[in-house]
Design a protein around this motif. Sequence first.
Motif, short mmCIF file in Angstrom:
data_model
loop_
_atom_site.label_atom_id
_atom_site.label_comp_id
_atom_site.label_asym_id
_atom_site.label_seq_id
_atom_site.Cartn_x
_atom_site.Cartn_y
_atom_site.Cartn_z
N GLU A 78 0.83 -1.21 0.00
CA GLU A 78 0.00 0.00 0.00
C GLU A 78 0.86 1.26 0.00
N MET A 79 2.01 1.19 0.62
CA MET A 79 2.85 2.36 0.79
C MET A 79 3.86 2.57 -0.34
N THR A 80 4.11 1.55 -1.14
CA THR A 80 5.15 1.63 -2.16
C THR A 80 4.72 2.53 -3.30
N VAL A 81 5.59 3.47 -3.64
CA VAL A 81 5.32 4.37 -4.76
C VAL A 81 5.70 3.66 -6.06
N VAL A 82 5.15 4.14 -7.16
CA VAL A 82 5.40 3.54 -8.46
C VAL A 82 6.90 3.56 -8.76
N GLY A 83 7.41 2.42 -9.21
CA GLY A 83 8.82 2.31 -9.55
C GLY A 83 9.71 1.86 -8.40
N ALA A 84 9.17 1.84 -7.18
CA ALA A 84 9.96 1.40 -6.03
C ALA A 84 9.74 -0.09 -5.81
N ASP A 85 10.61 -0.71 -5.04
CA ASP A 85 10.53 -2.13 -4.75
C ASP A 85 9.84 -2.33 -3.40
N VAL A 86 8.79 -3.16 -3.39
CA VAL A 86 8.03 -3.43 -2.17
C VAL A 86 8.94 -4.00 -1.09
N ARG A 87 9.93 -4.80 -1.49
CA ARG A 87 10.84 -5.42 -0.51
C ARG A 87 11.64 -4.38 0.26
N ASP A 88 12.00 -3.28 -0.39
CA ASP A 88 12.73 -2.22 0.30
C ASP A 88 11.85 -1.56 1.36
N VAL A 89 10.59 -1.31 1.01
CA VAL A 89 9.65 -0.70 1.96
C VAL A 89 9.41 -1.67 3.11
N LEU A 90 9.27 -2.94 2.80
CA LEU A 90 9.07 -3.97 3.83
C LEU A 90 10.25 -3.99 4.80
N ALA A 91 11.45 -3.92 4.26
CA ALA A 91 12.66 -3.91 5.11
C ALA A 91 12.67 -2.68 6.01
N ASP A 92 12.22 -1.53 5.48
CA ASP A 92 12.15 -0.31 6.30
C ASP A 92 11.17 -0.48 7.46
#
Length: 117
Positions: free
Chosen positions: A78-92
């Motif tokens: 839900e929080m990931t912006v277009v072009g970003a990787d969901v895994r990076d947001v998950l790690a954050d």
Amino acid sequence: MTTLTLAPAGHRHTAGSLSSLRLTRRGRVVLAVLAATVGFVVSLLGARAVVADAPAAPVEVREVVVEPGDTLWSYASEMTVVGADVRDVLADIVELNGLQTSTLEIGQTVLLPVTSE
């Protein structure tokens, strides 16, 4: 062409003798450039270490209470912006909450970084 260097009388000319070492102007320039390059590389590595140890900037967060069916992946998606990787947001999210596992309990409070879209 071979050059012959004669030593003064009574002087033993040995291979390890530093007194026989003479640098040309070009040799001194090369040595100075080499020393400057080494100094520059060392200063870059030192600056990099200082930056790596710098504290992270404060992050604006919001609290969410986990409901049935909620997962860390769904929050990150839900929080990931277009072009970003969901895994990076998950790690954050995992790092922000200090989680050891990705399992969430119903009723658990989770901190989520506020995204600016």
